[in-house]
Design a protein around this motif. Sequence first.
Motif, PDB file in Angstrom:
ATOM      1  N   ARG A  59       0.835  -1.151  -0.014  1.00  9.87           N
ATOM      2  CA  ARG A  59      -0.213   0.042  -0.029  1.00  9.87           C
ATOM      3  C   ARG A  59       0.732   1.314   0.054  1.00  9.87           C
ATOM      4  N   LYS A 111       2.659   1.926  -3.033  1.00  7.23           N
ATOM      5  CA  LYS A 111       1.327   2.045  -4.311  1.00  7.23           C
ATOM      6  C   LYS A 111       1.731   1.304  -5.517  1.00  7.23           C
ATOM      7  N   MET A 145       0.047  -1.987  -5.118  1.00  5.59           N
ATOM      8  CA  MET A 145      -0.987  -2.869  -5.194  1.00  5.59           C
ATOM      9  C   MET A 145      -1.675  -3.324  -6.426  1.00  5.59           C
ATOM     10  N   TYR A 194      -7.067   2.222  -1.754  1.00  4.57           N
ATOM     11  CA  TYR A 194      -5.877   2.615  -0.969  1.00  4.57           C
ATOM     12  C   TYR A 194      -6.223   2.948   0.335  1.00  4.57           C
TER      13      TYR A 194
END
Length: 643
Positions: free
Chosen positions: A580, A583, A585, A622
């Motif tokens: 997460r 960034k 994911m 997120y």
Amino acid sequence: MNKMKNKPYFLIKFLLLSCLFITGVSSCKKYLDVTPPNVGTLDYAFRNRNEAESYLFGCYNALQSMANVVNDPGFVMSSEIIYPADLGGFTASFQLIRGNSQNISSPILNYWQGANGGTNLFQAIRKCNIMLENIDKPIDLKAPEKARWIAEVKFLKGYYIYFLARMYGPIPLYKTNFDINESSEVMQIRREPVDVVFDYAVQLMDEAIQDLPQQMMNPTDELGRITKLIALSVKAEILATAASPLFNGNPDYAGFKDKEGTVLFSASYDPQKWKLAANACKAAVDEAVLMNKRLYNFIPNAGVGTLSPEVQRLLTLQNAVTEKWDINSELIWALNPVFGYQNLSIPRMYADNAKILYQAAGTFAVPISTTELFYTANGVPIEEDKTWDYNGRFSIQAGDVSHKYYLKEGYSTIKANFNREPRYYASIGFDGAYWFGNGILNQSTMLSVQAKGLGSLAGPLDRPTTNVTAIWPKKLVSYLTVFNGSAFSAEPYRLPRIRLSGLYLLYAECLNEANGPNAEAYEYIDKVRARAGLKGVVESWTNFSNSPGSVGTKEGLRKIIHRERRSELCFEAQAGWDLRRWKEMPEVMSKPMRGWSVMQTTAATFYQPVTQFIPAFTTRDYLWPLSDAVMLNNDKNVQNPLW
């Protein structure tokens, strides 16, 4: 009675307080209430040292509840383990990565309100505030102990704030509690910008660090309480999170403002944040050295026979997670409750396991994508190793003498299980793999996993006990845990929340982000790799990678460190958080969750990848959504983007 005597006093009090709190026993409910009805109740709760100590341990309750990994986004959203939707129980949290279950009417893992697997952390923060506001009342509480308790509560408050920030981004900051006579309008406060939230969490850690003990004077009674090293390590983690792409100049949230027009996310990237994080990591590393922390090496049980260096290394890597917390030299922080899912992580390896089938269902399923995170024996990714047959990795190959400590000789498996790094064999239970332990402590008679089809020991017998990928998270099972025809007996352990290898890799990450590739960053990566039996990162990439220059660039080393963390800390509830903040994911979630054809009985038919599902993750995922009720109850709240 003997078992009770062996439990830490702190844990016993926590368990008693938890039981009383849950059942609502009136004799203690009054002083455990987060918003006591009157001043007299508070006077009772803090009338003397013993009552105040009970309230202190009550402040730990929310923290201890976080030990249940099925309610931890870092565990269930890592995609390291999948759990079938039709098995019931705690499946809702595991289904979040499918992308169709999260909602605003009743969010899953709701840590804002305490619902659907989440703990109410704002309630926990208010409880901490009550403790801080009343700590001067017990007249028999000595100054040194008071200072320590204040420090513990400040840590807890800071950690709860940090946990909420990771999930929700901007949050309201309740630095003190409101007077009970305040109007509802005054009590409605707005969400603070995310940088302000992280700064306040760090401030609380700094204040706590000054008065926390360096070590427990009475470990038997105090294990589980916060030390200076824990606080320094968490501070480093907070600062690294604040410096990471999700929170540092994220363009996705450039226009996210509250109703008064205050920008809640800075659109500007600040490289200085990585330097602050690197300094905090170094302070934690230095404290770890001072406290004689070191990477764990296997400590054999009295019943363990002579071990080869290969098997000893596997047990070192596995036991770095499952070793008892009072003798694990690597452990920085764990919570009191023991890991409760060894029964879902172990395959059947005895012919008579069917007699007690449901005691250990073995349904934590590892997708093929997780197994492919681990390096080759040369210490580079399987898709980069110029000497490793990546395209032919699913072809059939029989176990041979050169892999006699890892694979059953002569057993038909696939090439992907050969010439892999030790962490692969220590972490993954796969068809044909040896499994040291489970009642057999002699390496010459180790059990093996047999998972091909209905007739195999670990194969499907019925739906509730079928591992849908036929791959198990071996790392989560103590070698002393036994699942035979008589019983399932789990050797208890506490899953690490922070261990030294993770701190080393976090430090290396921060150094690289702050300064690019450098000798110190390589040094701390290589400390972790050496324990895993791998050569240094520069040597390995230079000699075996088809992209040898990547280790010398900031972007290349970033990719290496991220993968190193995912391999080293696999199954430890870290990856879901790391992916997460990085960034990354959507990239990870774009891969199908695949396993083997578990009903098939021959190698040729069993080793055909089957897709269980394709995860779904978008930008809105997120940050957690605020529920409709939260939005309705506070006019100053704004919903997170895209929800």
